[in-house]
Scaffold this motif. Structure first.
Motif, short mmCIF file in Angstrom:
data_model
loop_
_atom_site.label_atom_id
_atom_site.label_comp_id
_atom_site.label_asym_id
_atom_site.label_seq_id
_atom_site.Cartn_x
_atom_site.Cartn_y
_atom_site.Cartn_z
N HIS A 103 7.63 -5.90 14.42
CA HIS A 103 7.14 -4.92 13.88
C HIS A 103 8.32 -5.57 12.73
N MET A 104 10.02 -5.61 13.48
CA MET A 104 10.96 -5.51 11.93
C MET A 104 10.88 -5.98 12.34
N GLN A 105 11.08 -7.93 12.91
CA GLN A 105 10.80 -8.86 12.27
C GLN A 105 9.84 -9.16 11.07
N GLN A 106 8.81 -8.82 11.86
CA GLN A 106 8.04 -8.81 10.06
C GLN A 106 8.19 -8.25 8.95
N MET A 107 8.48 -7.28 9.07
CA MET A 107 9.45 -6.62 7.74
C MET A 107 10.33 -7.08 6.76
N GLN A 108 11.30 -7.38 7.85
CA GLN A 108 12.59 -8.41 7.40
C GLN A 108 11.88 -9.50 6.93
N ALA A 109 10.87 -9.79 7.46
CA ALA A 109 10.69 -10.91 6.50
C ALA A 109 9.68 -10.85 5.41
N GLN A 110 8.99 -9.95 5.45
CA GLN A 110 8.42 -9.44 4.20
C GLN A 110 9.37 -9.08 3.53
N MET A 111 10.43 -8.61 3.58
CA MET A 111 11.26 -7.66 2.52
C MET A 111 12.13 -9.36 2.61
N ALA A 112 12.56 -10.21 3.31
CA ALA A 112 13.33 -11.49 2.27
C ALA A 112 12.08 -12.15 1.27
N ALA A 113 11.18 -12.85 1.88
CA ALA A 113 9.99 -12.83 1.02
C ALA A 113 9.33 -12.03 -0.31
N ALA A 114 9.98 -11.06 -0.15
CA ALA A 114 10.06 -9.82 -1.57
C ALA A 114 11.63 -9.72 -2.54
N ARG A 115 12.17 -10.00 -1.55
CA ARG A 115 13.88 -10.63 -2.60
C ARG A 115 13.57 -12.17 -3.70
N LEU A 116 12.28 -13.27 -2.98
CA LEU A 116 12.18 -14.22 -3.42
C LEU A 116 11.61 -14.08 -4.61
N MET A 117 11.07 -13.33 -4.41
CA MET A 117 9.58 -12.82 -6.00
C MET A 117 10.50 -11.87 -7.20
N THR A 118 9.95 -13.56 -8.20
CA THR A 118 9.77 -13.55 -9.40
C THR A 118 9.33 -12.45 -10.48
N PHE A 119 10.26 -11.96 -11.53
CA PHE A 119 9.37 -10.50 -11.91
C PHE A 119 7.90 -11.39 -12.55
N ASP A 120 8.19 -12.18 -12.91
CA ASP A 120 6.57 -12.91 -13.30
C ASP A 120 5.86 -12.33 -12.79
N GLN A 121 5.85 -12.64 -11.51
CA GLN A 121 4.67 -12.87 -9.66
C GLN A 121 4.41 -10.97 -9.28
N CYS A 122 5.82 -10.17 -9.76
CA CYS A 122 5.88 -8.70 -9.47
C CYS A 122 4.98 -8.28 -10.99
N ALA A 123 5.19 -8.77 -11.80
CA ALA A 123 4.98 -8.19 -12.87
C ALA A 123 3.04 -8.62 -12.77
N LYS A 124 2.38 -9.54 -12.20
CA LYS A 124 1.30 -9.94 -11.92
C LYS A 124 0.45 -9.23 -10.92
N ALA A 125 1.59 -8.62 -9.65
CA ALA A 125 0.62 -7.83 -8.96
C ALA A 125 0.98 -6.76 -8.84
N PHE A 126 1.66 -5.76 -10.58
CA PHE A 126 1.33 -4.70 -10.63
C PHE A 126 -0.27 -4.63 -11.55
N ILE A 127 -0.04 -5.80 -12.78
CA ILE A 127 -1.99 -5.56 -13.34
C ILE A 127 -2.31 -5.79 -12.27
N SER A 128 -2.30 -5.95 -12.03
CA SER A 128 -4.06 -6.58 -10.86
C SER A 128 -4.57 -5.16 -10.11
N GLY A 129 -2.96 -4.29 -9.28
CA GLY A 129 -3.25 -3.93 -8.75
C GLY A 129 -3.86 -2.23 -10.11
N LYS A 130 -3.22 -2.20 -11.10
CA LYS A 130 -3.79 -1.00 -12.15
C LYS A 130 -4.45 -1.42 -12.92
#
Length: 163
Positions: free
Chosen positions: A59-86
């Motif tokens: 579980h910890m390894q999966q979470m670390q991988a998710q967090m590493a991927a999140a650090r690579l997320m661009t603002f554009d990707q984050c904005a699109k994810a936020f908007i799709s959920g909102k």
């Protein structure tokens, strides 16, 4: 949040390490053998403990991988994810279109390609400065929208900095 042996692991990877809860109360037969030891505990089953520890590590390894991927997320990707959920919360399609349009016009050209952790307060100021005087209401809305996106990213663990 995941629970192992009564211990919780949250999305930040922190583990509640009060291992005294890993032990189980002694059985009645054990208590009768040692009457002076009402608080006596027995360790958990070693095989079960090893299985749980393996699950925790996975579980910890999966979470670390998710967090590493999140650090690579661009603002554009984050904005699109936020908007799709909102979108479901917005009253009409026009409101969603205004959100997307204002971000595409003013923010994304300047900070859209930047990874979330790389966006600074100066970057936000650079987005807002050109429109603050002449289009103050638009600038105010863009600032509010940027704030909501970064707030969401912090709450979901995608962003740790504060502007």
């Amino acid at each position: 949040e995941t629970v192992y042996f009564g211990h919780s692991i949250d999305l930040s990877g922190r583990v509640d390490t009060d291992f005294t809860r890993l032990a189980q109360p002694a059985k009645a037969a054990d208590k009768s053998a040692d009457k002076g030891s009402a608080n006596k505990v027995t360790p958990p089953n070693p095989a079960e403990f090893d299985k749980q520890m393996s699950q925790i590590q996975t579980h910890m390894q999966q979470m670390q991988a998710q967090m590493a991927a999140a650090r690579l997320m661009t603002f554009d990707q984050c904005a699109k994810a936020f908007i799709s959920g909102k979108k479901a919360e917005w009253k009409n399609a026009k409101h969603a279109a205004q959100w997307i349009s204002s971000l595409q016009t003013y923010a994304l050209p300047m900070i859209g390609a930047l990874p979330l952790p790389a966006v600074t307060a100066q970057d936000i100021a650079d987005v807002l400065h050109p429109i603050w005087r002449d289009k103050h209401e638009t600038a105010s809305r863009v600032r509010q929208r940027l704030s909501e996106i970064f707030g969401w990213a912090r709450r979901t663990g995608l962003y740790r900095k504060t502007l």
